[in-house]
Design a protein around this motif. Structure first.
Motif, short mmCIF file in Angstrom:
data_model
loop_
_atom_site.label_atom_id
_atom_site.label_comp_id
_atom_site.label_asym_id
_atom_site.label_seq_id
_atom_site.Cartn_x
_atom_site.Cartn_y
_atom_site.Cartn_z
N GLY A 1 -1.63 1.88 0.28
CA GLY A 1 -2.53 0.73 0.19
C GLY A 1 -3.43 0.88 -1.02
O GLY A 1 -4.14 1.89 -1.15
N ILE A 2 -3.40 -0.09 -1.91
CA ILE A 2 -4.26 -0.07 -3.09
C ILE A 2 -5.36 -1.10 -2.86
O ILE A 2 -5.11 -2.30 -2.84
N GLY A 3 -6.57 -0.59 -2.61
CA GLY A 3 -7.69 -1.46 -2.29
C GLY A 3 -7.84 -1.73 -0.80
O GLY A 3 -8.76 -2.42 -0.37
N LEU B 1 -3.22 -4.44 -2.00
CA LEU B 1 -1.76 -4.39 -1.99
C LEU B 1 -1.28 -3.33 -1.01
O LEU B 1 -1.82 -2.24 -0.97
N VAL B 2 -0.22 -3.65 -0.26
CA VAL B 2 0.38 -2.71 0.67
C VAL B 2 1.86 -2.53 0.30
O VAL B 2 2.59 -3.51 0.21
N ILE B 3 2.27 -1.28 0.11
CA ILE B 3 3.67 -0.93 -0.12
C ILE B 3 4.10 -0.07 1.07
O ILE B 3 3.41 0.89 1.41
N THR B 4 5.22 -0.43 1.71
CA THR B 4 5.61 0.28 2.93
C THR B 4 6.93 1.03 2.84
O THR B 4 7.42 1.50 3.85
N HIS B 5 7.49 1.16 1.68
CA HIS B 5 8.73 1.92 1.54
C HIS B 5 8.71 2.72 0.25
O HIS B 5 8.11 2.30 -0.73
N GLY B 6 9.39 3.84 0.27
CA GLY B 6 9.55 4.60 -0.95
C GLY B 6 10.46 3.83 -1.91
O GLY B 6 11.12 2.87 -1.52
N GLY B 7 10.47 4.24 -3.15
CA GLY B 7 11.32 3.60 -4.14
C GLY B 7 10.59 3.45 -5.46
O GLY B 7 9.49 3.96 -5.64
N LYS B 8 11.21 2.73 -6.36
CA LYS B 8 10.61 2.50 -7.68
C LYS B 8 10.02 1.09 -7.72
O LYS B 8 10.69 0.13 -7.38
N TYR B 9 8.77 1.02 -8.13
CA TYR B 9 8.05 -0.25 -8.22
C TYR B 9 7.35 -0.30 -9.57
O TYR B 9 6.81 0.69 -10.04
N ALA C 1 -10.61 1.91 -2.84
CA ALA C 1 -9.94 3.03 -2.18
C ALA C 1 -8.43 2.86 -2.29
O ALA C 1 -7.92 1.75 -2.38
N ILE C 2 -7.74 3.99 -2.29
CA ILE C 2 -6.29 4.00 -2.20
C ILE C 2 -5.96 4.86 -0.99
O ILE C 2 -6.45 5.99 -0.87
N VAL C 3 -5.16 4.32 -0.08
CA VAL C 3 -4.84 5.00 1.17
C VAL C 3 -3.32 5.16 1.25
O VAL C 3 -2.59 4.20 0.99
N TYR C 4 -2.86 6.34 1.61
CA TYR C 4 -1.42 6.56 1.72
C TYR C 4 -1.10 7.51 2.86
O TYR C 4 -1.93 8.29 3.31
N LEU D 1 -9.43 -5.95 2.60
CA LEU D 1 -10.06 -4.99 1.71
C LEU D 1 -10.76 -3.88 2.48
O LEU D 1 -11.36 -4.12 3.53
N MET D 2 -10.69 -2.68 1.94
CA MET D 2 -11.43 -1.55 2.49
C MET D 2 -12.64 -1.36 1.59
O MET D 2 -12.50 -1.24 0.37
#
Length: 192
Positions: free
Chosen positions: A93-95, A156-164, A116-119, A110-111
């Motif tokens: 999570g970015i932000g 922004l929320v990213i929920t899978h590994g991979g290239k972005y 904040a960046i949460v992973y 928003l946090m």
């Protein structure tokens, strides 16, 4: 025929196989425990790189989104970052904290002020990386042929590994600077 010699050789072969299987099993269990730590380190390294980029960006020029300045003709500091996220990533999570209640129900709210960046990596606990107060992340929304701040404000929320490949731009809205994320606005984020 030497029956004792054959029995001895057979026993040595069986013992050798058992030892190889045991060593392989120990190695496999060890790698299962070590891999999440390695993958978490890969994410942390990318988050720290992103933090460094954000620090450079906030010192630069910002496009005024309150005045609807066109992103193609007016430039704020812009950077496209190439993420290479590990396969066991649960979320990034970015932000935002994608799972604030730790129940697997993701959200983009928003946090704090988006600083904040949460992973989280499978097998590890949630990690929160705090950004400085002047770094405020906002999800972008492409509307009227322009990238503007999405309302209500999100991260922004990213929920899978991979290239972005994600572009970030420094913008201002009524004299307040934000880092705008150019991405699609769905949860979970899928690379386009």
């Amino acid at each position: 025929m030497d029956r004792q010699g054959i029995a001895f050789l057979t026993m040595r072969i069986v013992i050798s196989i058992v030892v190889v299987v045991a060593i392989t099993g120990i190695f496999y269990i060890g790698m299962r425990n070590v891999m999440p730590i390695i993958e978490e380190g890969k994410v942390k390294k990318q988050v720290e790189e992103l933090d460094s980029i954000f620090h450079q960006m906030v010192a630069g020029d910002a496009r005024d989104v309150a005045l609807q300045q066109d992103y193609r003709t007016e430039y704020g500091e812009r950077y496209t970052y190439k993420f290479d996220l590990p396969s066991h990533l649960i979320y990034l999570g970015i932000g935002t904290d994608p799972d604030p209640n730790n129940n697997g129900k993701y959200q983009c709210k928003l946090m704090e002020d988006g600083n904040a960046i949460v992973y989280k990596i499978e097998g590890r606990s949630k990690r929160v990386y705090w950004l400085d107060d002047e770094i405020k992340i906002r999800m972008g929304e492409y509307r009227n042929n322009n990238w503007l701040i999405k309302k209500p404000e999100e991260g922004l929320v990213i929920t899978h590994g991979g290239k972005y490949e994600i572009t970030f731009e420094l913008v201002k809205y009524h004299d307040e600077k934000y880092i705008l994320v150019y991405a699609n606005n769905t949860v979970p984020y899928e690379a386009s």
